[in-house]
Write a protein that holds these residues in place. Sequence first.
Motif, PDB file in Angstrom:
ATOM      1  N   ARG A 430       0.843  -1.334   0.013  1.00 25.59           N
ATOM      2  CA  ARG A 430       0.001   0.076  -0.047  1.00 25.59           C
ATOM      3  C   ARG A 430       0.783   1.331  -0.044  1.00 25.59           C
ATOM      4  NH1 ARG A 430      -2.964  -4.253  -1.209  1.00 25.59           N
ATOM      5  NH2 ARG A 430      -5.122  -4.232  -0.416  1.00 25.59           N
ATOM      6  N   PRO A 431       0.568   2.352  -0.874  1.00 22.66           N
ATOM      7  CA  PRO A 431       1.450   3.455  -0.629  1.00 22.66           C
ATOM      8  C   PRO A 431       1.382   4.128   0.430  1.00 22.66           C
ATOM      9  CG  PRO A 431      -0.285   3.629  -2.687  1.00 22.66           C
ATOM     10  CD  PRO A 431      -0.581   2.192  -1.698  1.00 22.66           C
ATOM     11  N   GLN A 432       0.548   4.341   1.377  1.00 21.02           N
ATOM     12  CA  GLN A 432       0.605   4.942   2.584  1.00 21.02           C
ATOM     13  C   GLN A 432       1.469   4.185   3.596  1.00 21.02           C
ATOM     14  OE1 GLN A 432      -2.371   4.383   0.777  1.00 21.02           O
ATOM     15  NE2 GLN A 432      -3.269   6.333   0.347  1.00 21.02           N
ATOM     16  N   THR A 433       1.298   3.043   3.723  1.00 22.43           N
ATOM     17  CA  THR A 433       1.670   2.427   4.749  1.00 22.43           C
ATOM     18  C   THR A 433       2.970   1.386   4.316  1.00 22.43           C
ATOM     19  OG1 THR A 433       0.303   0.472   4.458  1.00 22.43           O
ATOM     20  CG2 THR A 433      -0.347   2.122   5.904  1.00 22.43           C
ATOM     21  N   GLY A 434       2.916   1.118   2.901  1.00 24.21           N
ATOM     22  CA  GLY A 434       4.123   0.043   2.486  1.00 24.21           C
ATOM     23  C   GLY A 434       3.887  -1.345   2.985  1.00 24.21           C
ATOM     24  N   ARG A 435       2.981  -1.632   3.468  1.00 27.40           N
ATOM     25  CA  ARG A 435       2.450  -2.888   4.005  1.00 27.40           C
ATOM     26  C   ARG A 435       1.631  -3.665   2.867  1.00 27.40           C
ATOM     27  NH1 ARG A 435       3.238  -4.240   9.261  1.00 27.40           N
ATOM     28  NH2 ARG A 435       1.849  -5.884   9.381  1.00 27.40           N
ATOM     29  N   LYS A 436       1.594  -5.132   2.887  1.00 26.06           N
ATOM     30  CA  LYS A 436       0.701  -5.854   2.045  1.00 26.06           C
ATOM     31  C   LYS A 436      -0.494  -6.388   2.669  1.00 26.06           C
ATOM     32  CE  LYS A 436       4.551  -7.469  -0.882  1.00 26.06           C
ATOM     33  NZ  LYS A 436       5.126  -8.654  -1.561  1.00 26.06           N
ATOM     34  N   SER A 437      -1.615  -6.553   1.900  1.00 26.23           N
ATOM     35  CA  SER A 437      -2.993  -7.051   2.532  1.00 26.23           C
ATOM     36  C   SER A 437      -2.491  -8.694   2.546  1.00 26.23           C
ATOM     37  CB  SER A 437      -3.991  -6.708   1.680  1.00 26.23           C
ATOM     38  OG  SER A 437      -3.867  -7.410   0.402  1.00 26.23           O
ATOM     39  N   THR A 438      -3.654  -9.290   2.649  1.00 17.64           N
ATOM     40  CA  THR A 438      -3.898 -10.838   2.807  1.00 17.64           C
ATOM     41  C   THR A 438      -3.809 -11.518   1.296  1.00 17.64           C
ATOM     42  OG1 THR A 438      -6.156 -10.843   2.542  1.00 17.64           O
ATOM     43  CG2 THR A 438      -5.030 -10.728   4.892  1.00 17.64           C
ATOM     44  N   GLY A 439      -3.932 -10.564   0.515  1.00 17.53           N
ATOM     45  CA  GLY A 439      -4.013 -11.175  -0.780  1.00 17.53           C
ATOM     46  C   GLY A 439      -5.175 -12.002  -1.351  1.00 17.53           C
ATOM     47  N   LEU A 440      -6.103 -11.867  -0.640  1.00 16.08           N
ATOM     48  CA  LEU A 440      -7.126 -12.846  -0.665  1.00 16.08           C
ATOM     49  C   LEU A 440      -8.457 -12.057  -1.452  1.00 16.08           C
ATOM     50  CD1 LEU A 440      -7.301 -14.895   2.106  1.00 16.08           C
ATOM     51  CD2 LEU A 440      -6.601 -15.808  -0.040  1.00 16.08           C
ATOM     52  N   GLY A 441      -8.255 -10.896  -1.444  1.00 19.39           N
ATOM     53  CA  GLY A 441      -9.478  -9.955  -1.860  1.00 19.39           C
ATOM     54  C   GLY A 441      -9.830 -10.001  -3.305  1.00 19.39           C
ATOM     55  N   LEU A 442      -8.960  -9.736  -4.251  1.00 19.39           N
ATOM     56  CA  LEU A 442      -9.311  -9.833  -5.598  1.00 19.39           C
ATOM     57  C   LEU A 442      -9.785 -11.223  -5.961  1.00 19.39           C
ATOM     58  CD1 LEU A 442      -7.079  -6.972  -7.152  1.00 19.39           C
ATOM     59  CD2 LEU A 442      -9.384  -7.027  -6.865  1.00 19.39           C
ATOM     60  N   ASN A 443      -8.920 -12.197  -5.344  1.00 16.14           N
ATOM     61  CA  ASN A 443      -9.138 -13.678  -5.738  1.00 16.14           C
ATOM     62  C   ASN A 443     -10.602 -14.090  -5.072  1.00 16.14           C
ATOM     63  OD1 ASN A 443      -8.830 -16.762  -4.350  1.00 16.14           O
ATOM     64  ND2 ASN A 443      -8.032 -16.425  -6.266  1.00 16.14           N
ATOM     65  N   PHE A 444     -11.122 -13.328  -4.062  1.00 17.26           N
ATOM     66  CA  PHE A 444     -12.661 -13.438  -3.817  1.00 17.26           C
ATOM     67  C   PHE A 444     -13.668 -12.874  -4.651  1.00 17.26           C
ATOM     68  CE2 PHE A 444     -16.350 -11.915  -1.497  1.00 17.26           C
ATOM     69  CZ  PHE A 444     -16.927 -13.171  -0.947  1.00 17.26           C
ATOM     70  N   VAL A 445     -13.094 -11.720  -5.360  1.00 14.39           N
ATOM     71  CA  VAL A 445     -13.810 -10.769  -6.254  1.00 14.39           C
ATOM     72  C   VAL A 445     -14.003 -11.856  -7.234  1.00 14.39           C
ATOM     73  CG1 VAL A 445     -14.022  -9.128  -7.515  1.00 14.39           C
ATOM     74  CG2 VAL A 445     -13.472  -8.759  -5.281  1.00 14.39           C
ATOM     75  N   GLU A 446     -12.712 -12.576  -7.970  1.00 12.58           N
ATOM     76  CA  GLU A 446     -12.948 -13.219  -8.982  1.00 12.58           C
ATOM     77  C   GLU A 446     -13.608 -14.416  -8.799  1.00 12.58           C
ATOM     78  OE1 GLU A 446      -9.588 -14.553 -12.284  1.00 12.58           O
ATOM     79  OE2 GLU A 446      -9.417 -15.252 -10.062  1.00 12.58           O
ATOM     80  N   GLU A 447     -13.994 -15.103  -7.980  1.00 15.85           N
ATOM     81  CA  GLU A 447     -14.429 -16.359  -7.661  1.00 15.85           C
ATOM     82  C   GLU A 447     -15.925 -15.827  -7.747  1.00 15.85           C
ATOM     83  OE1 GLU A 447     -13.954 -19.480  -7.335  1.00 15.85           O
ATOM     84  OE2 GLU A 447     -11.616 -19.215  -7.537  1.00 15.85           O
ATOM     85  N   VAL A 448     -16.526 -15.033  -6.949  1.00 18.27           N
ATOM     86  CA  VAL A 448     -17.848 -14.391  -7.019  1.00 18.27           C
ATOM     87  C   VAL A 448     -18.453 -13.995  -8.373  1.00 18.27           C
ATOM     88  CG1 VAL A 448     -19.442 -12.512  -5.988  1.00 18.27           C
ATOM     89  CG2 VAL A 448     -17.881 -13.565  -4.589  1.00 18.27           C
ATOM     90  N   ILE A 449     -17.544 -13.241  -9.073  1.00 14.12           N
ATOM     91  CA  ILE A 449     -17.883 -12.830 -10.317  1.00 14.12           C
ATOM     92  C   ILE A 449     -17.993 -14.121 -11.170  1.00 14.12           C
ATOM     93  CG2 ILE A 449     -17.404 -11.390 -12.239  1.00 14.12           C
ATOM     94  CD1 ILE A 449     -18.127 -10.057  -9.819  1.00 14.12           C
ATOM     95  N   GLU A 450     -17.262 -15.141 -11.286  1.00 14.22           N
ATOM     96  CA  GLU A 450     -17.344 -16.377 -12.157  1.00 14.22           C
ATOM     97  C   GLU A 450     -18.595 -16.962 -11.750  1.00 14.22           C
ATOM     98  OE1 GLU A 450     -14.040 -18.680 -11.935  1.00 14.22           O
ATOM     99  OE2 GLU A 450     -12.539 -17.221 -12.872  1.00 14.22           O
ATOM    100  N   LEU A 451     -18.721 -17.130 -10.393  1.00 18.26           N
ATOM    101  CA  LEU A 451     -20.278 -17.837 -10.066  1.00 18.26           C
ATOM    102  C   LEU A 451     -21.346 -17.286 -10.296  1.00 18.26           C
ATOM    103  CD1 LEU A 451     -20.673 -20.167  -8.013  1.00 18.26           C
ATOM    104  CD2 LEU A 451     -20.788 -18.619  -6.318  1.00 18.26           C
ATOM    105  N   HIS A 452     -21.315 -15.801 -10.614  1.00 17.52           N
ATOM    106  CA  HIS A 452     -22.482 -15.304 -11.256  1.00 17.52           C
ATOM    107  C   HIS A 452     -22.547 -15.175 -12.891  1.00 17.52           C
ATOM    108  CE1 HIS A 452     -22.823 -13.632  -7.214  1.00 17.52           C
ATOM    109  NE2 HIS A 452     -24.251 -13.180  -7.547  1.00 17.52           N
ATOM    110  N   GLY A 453     -21.503 -15.952 -13.695  1.00 17.85           N
ATOM    111  CA  GLY A 453     -21.463 -15.848 -14.882  1.00 17.85           C
ATOM    112  C   GLY A 453     -20.667 -14.564 -15.641  1.00 17.85           C
ATOM    113  N   GLY A 454     -20.245 -13.868 -14.714  1.00 20.23           N
ATOM    114  CA  GLY A 454     -19.647 -12.485 -15.091  1.00 20.23           C
ATOM    115  C   GLY A 454     -18.058 -12.464 -15.426  1.00 20.23           C
ATOM    116  N   GLN A 455     -17.599 -11.420 -15.828  1.00 22.33           N
ATOM    117  CA  GLN A 455     -16.313 -11.254 -15.919  1.00 22.33           C
ATOM    118  C   GLN A 455     -15.364 -10.199 -15.155  1.00 22.33           C
ATOM    119  OE1 GLN A 455     -15.424 -10.308 -20.341  1.00 22.33           O
ATOM    120  NE2 GLN A 455     -17.291 -11.699 -20.794  1.00 22.33           N
TER     121      GLN A 455
END
Length: 475
Positions: A430-455
């Motif tokens: 992150r630009p403000q803190t320099g720390r990384k997140s869990t790295g699971l957020g966008l992976n979760f988003v991708e799974e949900v979008i695919e589950l809905h038949g989206g992109q």
Amino acid sequence: MPIAIRIFLVYFLFVGLSGWFVLSTVMDEIRPGVRQSTEETLVDTANLLAEVLRDDVQAGKLSQSHWPQLLKTYGVRSPNADIWGVQKTQVNHRIYVTDAKGIVLLDSTGQAVGQDYSRWNDVYRTLRGEYGARSTREDPNDPESSVMYVAAPIKVGQRIIGVVTVAKPNQTLQPYIERSQRRLSWLGYGLIALGLLVGGLLSWWLSSSLRQLTRYAQAVSEGQRAALPRMPGGEMTQLALAVERMRTELEGKAYVERYVHTLTHELKSPLAAIRGAAELLDEELPDASRKRFIANISQESTRLQQLIERLLRLAQVEQMQALEERAKLPLAELIGALVEGQAAAIAQSKVRVELNIAPGLVLLGERFLLRQALANILDNALAFVPEHGLIRIQAEACMQGVWVRFFNQGEAIPDYALARLTERFYSLPRPQTGRKSTGLGLNFVEEVIELHGGQLQIANVEGGVEVRILLPTAG
């Protein structure tokens, strides 16, 4: 060769050969069957005439009686009968009578009177007390010219005093034979064609069911989401359910093993930081250092909690093969609630948020999952937008559904990272803190979008980064 073709070929051979054999056998039986029926009628006619003619034959007055004129009149009659579609315009019986020595006394044609017929089978056998019948060709070279002769004895008591023979050309039976064969051919070939059609449909149904199960098994083996195909019933349904149970058990074992390894790996870093800070706190430290280590323990504990919670949510989504419910969700209301929930973070970062959502857009999906996915995208945008920056959320309808776009000002994503942003546990500082997140957020988003038949698309655009998602609408 596809199994459907093999099944159909076997069915075709069985039905075709069986149908041909039965049809051929029945067709061959039509001619003798008609002739047998005709012969039975000739037997009755001959025996009736034998009784009618007995007195005149016994008195020796047959040639002087009215019978010659009657038979002549009979020979020129025109019945004009319509027999099951076959027109009969003339009589075809020939009748002749012989005495006890086989000499012809009376002939309906008038040609054989006085001739010796004692050697003809019909007369010869009848005079001997046997059943007399024969079939003789009028033209030895023409098999269709045969005539059927059936005789009956003229008796006085037990003594045979003469023979009456009734003859009928087999050629006159041919129209009825041909008509029966023609009707039977149409019916037989129609039944064979119907049987083959049923066989084709059965083969197609079986092949289609197997193809659905094959595609389902292939999709599962490739790690794709796939709904269990709907089978019409019977063994196919049992097979589909067995495959589904096997998939669930195998995936469950592999999934647990994979997540245990992943969770163990990801917990090492924060646990090591907490352990190190705790060991240092046992020593005499300045207040400033003690507060820093306590803050580290608090941050790493929070990180552990977030990691576990997000892993649980992701595990739940990944195990879903289809949505449990689909509801109509007004998009403007959904986005508005998310922005309002982040009002404190937006105010603290002095970020401007612009909403440009076409009115009346309604999504079709599961509220909780879509809300979590959109919230993760908004969290990422807030994490990477600079102070006093801009976040713009747009939505517009298209042929496939609705495009929702999240734009945030900020630095472009490095090219090497673009393709990995949806990988599990992959994150940028992150630009403000320099720390990384869990790295699971966008992976979760991708799974949900695919589950809905989206992109899901993430790209660098002028002035920042844009996340685009395509979602289905309610109509």
